[in-house]
Enzyme design. Structure first.
Site, PDB file in Angstrom:
ATOM      1  CG  ASN A 116      22.914  32.353 -18.314  1.00  0.00           C
ATOM      2  OD1 ASN A 116      22.479  32.736 -17.217  1.00  0.00           O
ATOM      3  ND2 ASN A 116      24.018  31.618 -18.412  1.00  0.00           N
ATOM      4  CG  PHE A 120      21.553  32.159  -8.614  1.00  0.00           C
ATOM      5  CD1 PHE A 120      22.203  31.531  -9.659  1.00  0.00           C
ATOM      6  CD2 PHE A 120      22.276  32.440  -7.458  1.00  0.00           C
ATOM      7  CE1 PHE A 120      23.553  31.184  -9.556  1.00  0.00           C
ATOM      8  CE2 PHE A 120      23.618  32.092  -7.348  1.00  0.00           C
ATOM      9  CZ  PHE A 120      24.261  31.463  -8.399  1.00  0.00           C
ATOM     10  CB  SER A 180      26.546  32.568 -11.216  1.00  0.00           C
ATOM     11  OG  SER A 180      25.689  33.340 -12.045  1.00  0.00           O
ATOM     12  CG  ASN A 182      24.431  35.846 -15.119  1.00  0.00           C
ATOM     13  OD1 ASN A 182      24.937  36.731 -15.796  1.00  0.00           O
ATOM     14  ND2 ASN A 182      24.367  34.592 -15.521  1.00  0.00           N
ATOM     15  CB  THR A 183      24.206  36.550  -8.207  1.00  0.00           C
ATOM     16  OG1 THR A 183      23.175  35.670  -8.653  1.00  0.00           O
ATOM     17  CG2 THR A 183      23.848  37.073  -6.829  1.00  0.00           C
ATOM     18  CE  LYS A 218      29.147  25.249 -13.155  1.00  0.00           C
ATOM     19  NZ  LYS A 218      27.814  24.901 -13.686  1.00  0.00           N
ATOM     20  CG  ASN A 247      29.345  29.047 -13.659  1.00  0.00           C
ATOM     21  OD1 ASN A 247      28.533  29.149 -14.585  1.00  0.00           O
ATOM     22  ND2 ASN A 247      28.977  29.152 -12.395  1.00  0.00           N
TER      23      ASN A 247
END
Length: 342
Positions: A116, A120, A180, A182-183, A218, A247
Protein backbone atom coordinates in the site's frame (compact mmCIF):
# COMPACT_ATOMS: atom_id res chain seq x y z
CA UNK A 1 -17.30 -19.72 4.59
CA UNK A 2 -15.25 -16.54 4.16
CA UNK A 3 -12.33 -18.24 2.42
CA UNK A 4 -14.53 -20.46 0.27
CA UNK A 5 -17.21 -18.00 -0.85
CA UNK A 6 -16.64 -14.40 0.21
CA UNK A 7 -12.91 -13.95 -0.35
CA UNK A 8 -12.91 -15.19 -4.00
CA UNK A 9 -15.60 -12.63 -4.82
CA UNK A 10 -13.84 -9.78 -3.01
CA UNK A 11 -10.52 -10.63 -4.63
CA UNK A 12 -12.09 -10.12 -8.06
CA UNK A 13 -12.48 -6.44 -7.18
CA UNK A 14 -9.74 -3.84 -7.02
CA UNK A 15 -8.28 -4.04 -3.50
CA UNK A 16 -9.36 -0.58 -2.37
CA UNK A 17 -12.81 -0.98 -3.94
CA UNK A 18 -13.23 -4.29 -2.11
CA UNK A 19 -12.27 -2.57 1.14
CA UNK A 20 -15.00 0.05 0.70
CA UNK A 21 -17.49 -2.62 -0.36
CA UNK A 22 -16.91 -4.55 2.88
CA UNK A 23 -17.03 -1.33 4.88
CA UNK A 24 -20.32 -0.17 3.41
CA UNK A 25 -22.05 -3.53 3.71
CA UNK A 26 -20.86 -4.18 7.25
CA UNK A 27 -22.12 -0.75 8.25
CA UNK A 28 -25.43 -1.27 6.46
CA UNK A 29 -25.94 -4.81 7.69
CA UNK A 30 -25.16 -3.91 11.29
CA UNK A 31 -28.24 -1.65 11.35
CA UNK A 32 -30.55 -4.61 10.67
CA UNK A 33 -32.08 -5.80 13.95
CA UNK A 34 -30.40 -8.96 15.22
CA UNK A 35 -27.22 -8.57 13.13
CA UNK A 36 -25.06 -7.38 16.01
CA UNK A 37 -26.11 -10.35 18.16
CA UNK A 38 -25.47 -12.73 15.25
CA UNK A 39 -21.98 -11.37 14.65
CA UNK A 40 -21.12 -11.66 18.33
CA UNK A 41 -22.39 -15.24 18.42
CA UNK A 42 -20.33 -16.16 15.36
CA UNK A 43 -17.08 -14.33 16.09
CA UNK A 44 -16.84 -13.00 19.65
CA UNK A 45 -15.14 -15.40 22.04
CA UNK A 46 -14.78 -14.37 25.67
CA UNK A 47 -12.91 -16.00 28.54
CA UNK A 48 -11.49 -14.54 31.76
CA UNK A 49 -7.99 -15.84 30.96
CA UNK A 50 -7.88 -13.69 27.81
CA UNK A 51 -8.02 -10.44 29.76
CA UNK A 52 -4.84 -8.39 29.78
CA UNK A 53 -3.85 -5.30 31.72
CA UNK A 54 -1.30 -3.35 29.68
CA UNK A 55 -0.10 0.22 30.24
CA UNK A 56 -2.88 0.70 32.76
CA UNK A 57 -5.71 -0.38 30.45
CA UNK A 58 -7.78 -3.55 30.76
CA UNK A 59 -8.23 -5.38 27.44
CA UNK A 60 -10.91 -8.08 27.18
CA UNK A 61 -8.55 -10.03 24.92
CA UNK A 62 -5.10 -9.38 23.40
CA UNK A 63 -6.14 -9.38 19.71
CA UNK A 64 -6.57 -5.96 18.13
CA UNK A 65 -7.04 -4.47 14.69
CA UNK A 66 -4.11 -2.41 13.45
CA UNK A 67 -4.33 1.16 12.23
CA UNK A 68 -5.09 1.61 8.55
CA UNK A 69 -8.25 -0.47 8.35
CA UNK A 70 -10.71 1.92 10.01
CA UNK A 71 -8.91 5.18 9.39
CA UNK A 72 -11.90 7.42 10.09
CA UNK A 73 -13.53 5.53 12.99
CA UNK A 74 -16.60 4.49 11.02
CA UNK A 75 -16.81 0.87 12.24
CA UNK A 76 -15.72 0.68 15.88
CA UNK A 77 -19.01 -0.82 17.10
CA UNK A 78 -19.15 -3.30 14.22
CA UNK A 79 -15.55 -4.38 14.78
CA UNK A 80 -16.21 -4.86 18.49
CA UNK A 81 -18.95 -7.34 17.51
CA UNK A 82 -16.36 -9.28 15.48
CA UNK A 83 -14.48 -10.10 18.67
CA UNK A 84 -11.55 -7.69 18.66
CA UNK A 85 -10.17 -6.70 22.04
CA UNK A 86 -9.22 -3.27 20.76
CA UNK A 87 -9.11 -1.25 17.56
CA UNK A 88 -6.59 1.39 16.51
CA UNK A 89 -8.11 4.05 14.30
CA UNK A 90 -6.16 6.25 11.91
CA UNK A 91 -3.63 7.23 10.95
CA UNK A 92 -5.39 10.58 11.31
CA UNK A 93 -3.93 13.97 10.45
CA UNK A 94 -5.08 17.42 11.62
CA UNK A 95 -6.61 18.29 8.26
CA UNK A 96 -8.43 15.99 5.88
CA UNK A 97 -6.33 14.87 2.94
CA UNK A 98 -6.98 12.59 -0.05
CA UNK A 99 -3.76 10.59 0.17
CA UNK A 100 -1.78 9.40 -2.81
CA UNK A 101 -3.23 8.86 -6.31
CA UNK A 102 -4.99 5.59 -7.04
CA UNK A 103 -4.36 2.75 -7.57
CA UNK A 104 -2.48 2.58 -4.28
CA UNK A 105 -3.40 -0.77 -2.69
CA UNK A 106 -2.34 -4.07 -4.22
CA UNK A 107 -2.68 -7.74 -3.31
CA UNK A 108 0.14 -10.24 -3.71
CA UNK A 109 -1.82 -13.51 -3.33
CA UNK A 110 1.16 -15.79 -3.95
CA UNK A 111 2.89 -14.12 -1.01
CA UNK A 112 -0.23 -13.57 1.15
CA UNK A 113 0.77 -9.92 1.24
CA UNK A 114 -0.34 -6.39 0.45
CA UNK A 115 1.50 -3.36 -0.86
CA UNK A 116 0.00 0.00 0.00
CA UNK A 117 0.97 3.59 -0.62
CA UNK A 118 -2.22 5.12 0.75
CA UNK A 119 -0.50 8.23 2.11
CA UNK A 120 -2.54 8.93 5.26
CA UNK A 121 -5.82 9.42 3.39
CA UNK A 122 -8.34 10.44 6.06
CA UNK A 123 -11.09 12.91 6.88
CA UNK A 124 -9.16 14.68 9.63
CA UNK A 125 -8.87 14.32 13.39
CA UNK A 126 -12.00 16.32 14.23
CA UNK A 127 -14.21 14.10 12.04
CA UNK A 128 -12.83 10.94 13.65
CA UNK A 129 -13.30 12.41 17.12
CA UNK A 130 -16.94 13.27 16.38
CA UNK A 131 -17.69 9.66 15.35
CA UNK A 132 -15.90 8.18 18.34
CA UNK A 133 -17.96 10.43 20.59
CA UNK A 134 -21.11 8.69 19.33
CA UNK A 135 -19.98 5.06 19.56
CA UNK A 136 -21.81 2.61 21.80
CA UNK A 137 -19.14 -0.02 22.36
CA UNK A 138 -16.84 0.24 25.37
CA UNK A 139 -14.02 -1.52 23.50
CA UNK A 140 -10.59 0.07 23.91
CA UNK A 141 -9.71 2.46 21.09
CA UNK A 142 -6.24 3.61 20.11
CA UNK A 143 -5.64 6.80 18.20
CA UNK A 144 -2.85 6.58 15.61
CA UNK A 145 -1.69 10.11 14.77
CA UNK A 146 0.45 11.58 12.00
CA UNK A 147 1.23 14.75 10.12
CA UNK A 148 -0.23 16.19 6.95
CA UNK A 149 1.74 15.58 3.78
CA UNK A 150 2.35 19.30 3.19
CA UNK A 151 3.58 19.95 6.74
CA UNK A 152 7.39 20.21 6.80
CA UNK A 153 9.17 18.02 9.33
CA UNK A 154 10.32 21.01 11.36
CA UNK A 155 6.66 21.79 12.08
CA UNK A 156 5.53 18.17 12.49
CA UNK A 157 5.09 18.39 16.26
CA UNK A 158 2.28 20.92 15.86
CA UNK A 159 0.37 18.44 13.68
CA UNK A 160 0.78 15.61 16.15
CA UNK A 161 -0.31 17.83 19.03
CA UNK A 162 -3.37 19.00 17.07
CA UNK A 163 -4.41 15.37 16.55
CA UNK A 164 -3.68 14.59 20.19
CA UNK A 165 -5.89 17.44 21.38
CA UNK A 166 -8.74 16.53 19.02
CA UNK A 167 -8.81 12.85 20.04
CA UNK A 168 -7.87 13.04 23.71
CA UNK A 169 -11.36 12.66 25.15
CA UNK A 170 -12.44 9.82 22.84
CA UNK A 171 -9.49 7.40 22.68
CA UNK A 172 -7.82 5.28 25.34
CA UNK A 173 -4.22 5.44 24.11
CA UNK A 174 -2.18 7.19 21.43
CA UNK A 175 0.32 5.92 18.87
CA UNK A 176 2.74 8.34 17.24
CA UNK A 177 3.31 7.15 13.67
CA UNK A 178 6.61 8.26 12.15
CA UNK A 179 7.28 4.98 10.36
CA UNK A 180 4.94 4.95 7.35
CA UNK A 181 6.93 4.83 4.10
CA UNK A 182 4.15 6.56 2.16
CA UNK A 183 4.45 10.17 3.35
CA UNK A 184 7.54 11.92 1.93
CA UNK A 185 10.35 12.35 4.48
CA UNK A 186 8.22 11.06 7.36
CA UNK A 187 10.68 8.32 8.28
CA UNK A 188 13.35 10.97 8.81
CA UNK A 189 11.51 11.72 12.04
CA UNK A 190 12.69 8.32 13.33
CA UNK A 191 16.20 9.71 13.62
CA UNK A 192 17.25 10.22 17.23
CA UNK A 193 17.28 14.02 17.60
CA UNK A 194 14.04 14.87 15.75
CA UNK A 195 12.23 11.93 17.36
CA UNK A 196 13.19 12.97 20.90
CA UNK A 197 12.05 16.52 20.17
CA UNK A 198 8.72 15.35 18.69
CA UNK A 199 7.93 12.91 21.48
CA UNK A 200 8.92 15.34 24.21
CA UNK A 201 6.53 17.94 22.85
CA UNK A 202 3.63 15.49 22.59
CA UNK A 203 4.43 13.99 26.00
CA UNK A 204 4.59 17.44 27.56
CA UNK A 205 1.10 18.11 26.26
CA UNK A 206 0.00 14.73 27.57
CA UNK A 207 1.44 15.18 31.06
CA UNK A 208 -0.25 18.55 31.38
CA UNK A 209 -3.59 16.73 31.40
CA UNK A 210 -5.24 15.71 34.65
CA UNK A 211 -5.19 12.06 33.55
CA UNK A 212 -2.52 11.49 30.87
CA UNK A 213 -3.11 8.78 28.27
CA UNK A 214 -0.65 6.00 27.40
CA UNK A 215 1.62 7.24 24.60
CA UNK A 216 3.22 4.71 22.24
CA UNK A 217 5.50 4.89 19.21
CA UNK A 218 5.06 2.81 16.06
CA UNK A 219 8.34 1.78 14.48
CA UNK A 220 9.46 0.37 11.15
CA UNK A 221 10.79 -3.18 10.71
CA UNK A 222 13.65 -1.81 8.61
CA UNK A 223 15.60 -0.35 11.54
CA UNK A 224 19.04 -1.74 12.40
CA UNK A 225 19.86 -3.09 15.86
CA UNK A 226 21.67 0.17 16.59
CA UNK A 227 18.60 2.16 15.65
CA UNK A 228 16.43 -0.12 17.80
CA UNK A 229 18.80 0.57 20.70
CA UNK A 230 18.24 4.28 20.09
CA UNK A 231 14.47 3.72 20.11
CA UNK A 232 14.72 2.13 23.56
CA UNK A 233 16.81 5.01 24.86
CA UNK A 234 14.32 7.49 23.43
CA UNK A 235 11.41 5.56 24.93
CA UNK A 236 12.97 5.81 28.36
CA UNK A 237 13.94 9.46 27.98
CA UNK A 238 10.47 10.50 26.81
CA UNK A 239 8.67 8.13 29.21
CA UNK A 240 6.72 6.25 26.53
CA UNK A 241 4.18 3.68 27.67
CA UNK A 242 5.08 1.21 24.94
CA UNK A 243 5.94 0.48 21.31
CA UNK A 244 4.06 -0.85 18.31
CA UNK A 245 6.31 -3.19 16.33
CA UNK A 246 6.12 -3.10 13.40
CA UNK A 247 4.81 -0.99 10.56
CA UNK A 248 5.06 -2.07 6.91
CA UNK A 249 8.43 -2.71 5.29
CA UNK A 250 10.10 -1.25 2.23
CA UNK A 251 11.97 -4.53 1.71
CA UNK A 252 11.00 -6.80 -1.18
CA UNK A 253 13.24 -9.75 -0.32
CA UNK A 254 12.07 -13.32 -0.81
CA UNK A 255 8.80 -12.60 -2.60
CA UNK A 256 7.21 -15.14 -4.96
CA UNK A 257 5.68 -12.53 -7.25
CA UNK A 258 7.48 -12.09 -10.59
CA UNK A 259 10.04 -9.24 -10.43
CA UNK A 260 8.55 -7.53 -13.49
CA UNK A 261 5.07 -7.56 -11.97
CA UNK A 262 6.45 -6.32 -8.66
CA UNK A 263 8.17 -3.43 -10.43
CA UNK A 264 4.90 -2.49 -12.12
CA UNK A 265 3.17 -2.20 -8.74
CA UNK A 266 5.64 0.47 -7.68
CA UNK A 267 6.51 1.87 -4.27
CA UNK A 268 4.71 1.30 -1.00
CA UNK A 269 4.83 -0.51 2.31
CA UNK A 270 4.68 -4.32 2.25
CA UNK A 271 2.58 -6.12 4.86
CA UNK A 272 1.49 -9.70 5.39
CA UNK A 273 3.17 -13.07 5.69
CA UNK A 274 6.61 -11.96 4.36
CA UNK A 275 6.84 -9.56 7.32
CA UNK A 276 6.16 -12.19 9.99
CA UNK A 277 9.70 -13.29 10.77
CA UNK A 278 11.25 -9.80 10.78
CA UNK A 279 8.49 -8.35 12.95
CA UNK A 280 8.97 -11.17 15.45
CA UNK A 281 12.74 -10.58 15.46
CA UNK A 282 12.21 -6.89 16.23
CA UNK A 283 9.77 -7.71 19.04
CA UNK A 284 12.15 -10.24 20.58
CA UNK A 285 15.11 -7.85 20.36
CA UNK A 286 13.20 -4.98 21.97
CA UNK A 287 11.73 -7.22 24.67
CA UNK A 288 15.10 -8.69 25.62
CA UNK A 289 16.99 -5.39 25.50
CA UNK A 290 14.36 -3.68 27.66
CA UNK A 291 14.22 -6.63 30.09
CA UNK A 292 10.53 -6.88 29.35
CA UNK A 293 9.83 -3.54 31.00
CA UNK A 294 8.40 -1.82 27.89
CA UNK A 295 5.07 -3.22 26.65
CA UNK A 296 5.02 -4.05 22.94
CA UNK A 297 2.06 -4.41 20.60
CA UNK A 298 3.18 -6.98 18.05
CA UNK A 299 1.97 -6.70 14.47
CA UNK A 300 3.17 -8.15 11.19
CA UNK A 301 2.25 -11.34 9.34
CA UNK A 302 -0.25 -12.85 11.77
CA UNK A 303 -2.34 -15.33 9.78
CA UNK A 304 -2.99 -18.00 12.39
CA UNK A 305 -3.18 -18.70 16.09
CA UNK A 306 0.39 -20.02 15.91
CA UNK A 307 1.58 -16.73 14.40
CA UNK A 308 -0.05 -14.78 17.23
CA UNK A 309 1.43 -17.09 19.84
CA UNK A 310 4.84 -16.62 18.25
CA UNK A 311 4.57 -12.85 18.73
CA UNK A 312 3.42 -13.23 22.33
CA UNK A 313 6.20 -15.71 23.08
CA UNK A 314 8.72 -13.24 21.63
CA UNK A 315 7.59 -10.66 24.17
CA UNK A 316 4.53 -8.90 22.76
CA UNK A 317 1.90 -8.02 25.35
CA UNK A 318 -0.80 -7.61 22.70
CA UNK A 319 -1.07 -8.35 18.98
CA UNK A 320 -2.75 -6.67 16.02
CA UNK A 321 -4.09 -7.99 12.72
CA UNK A 322 -4.40 -6.31 9.36
CA UNK A 323 -3.38 -8.25 6.27
CA UNK A 324 -4.15 -11.59 7.93
CA UNK A 325 -7.65 -10.28 8.60
CA UNK A 326 -8.05 -9.55 4.88
CA UNK A 327 -6.82 -12.98 3.77
CA UNK A 328 -8.25 -15.15 6.55
CA UNK A 329 -11.46 -13.33 7.41
CA UNK A 330 -13.12 -12.42 10.71
CA UNK A 331 -12.99 -15.96 12.14
CA UNK A 332 -9.24 -15.48 12.63
CA UNK A 333 -9.85 -13.39 15.75
CA UNK A 334 -11.91 -16.13 17.37
CA UNK A 335 -9.43 -18.87 16.39
CA UNK A 336 -6.57 -16.97 18.01
CA UNK A 337 -8.48 -16.31 21.22
CA UNK A 338 -9.68 -19.92 21.47
CA UNK A 339 -6.13 -21.19 20.99
CA UNK A 340 -4.81 -18.84 23.67
CA UNK A 341 -7.31 -20.26 26.16
CA UNK A 342 -6.51 -23.86 25.21
Amino acid sequence: MYKRFVKPLLFQLDAERAHHFVFDNLKRGYRVPGTAALLRRLYDFQHPSLEREVFGLKFKNPVGLAAGFDKNAYLTDELAALGFGFVEIGTVTPRAQPGNPTPRLFRLPADAALINRMGFNNEGAEAAAARLGQRRSSMIIGGNIGKNKDTPNEHAAADYIACFDALFDVVDYFVVNVSSPNTPNLRQLQEKAPLIDLLQQVQSRNQARLKPKPLLLKIAPDLTDGQLDDILLIARETKLSGLVATNTTISREGLQIAPQQLQQLGAGGLSGRPLRQRATEVIRYLHQKSNGELPIIGVGGIFSAADAQEKLAAGAALVQLYTGFIYEGPALVKRINQALVQ
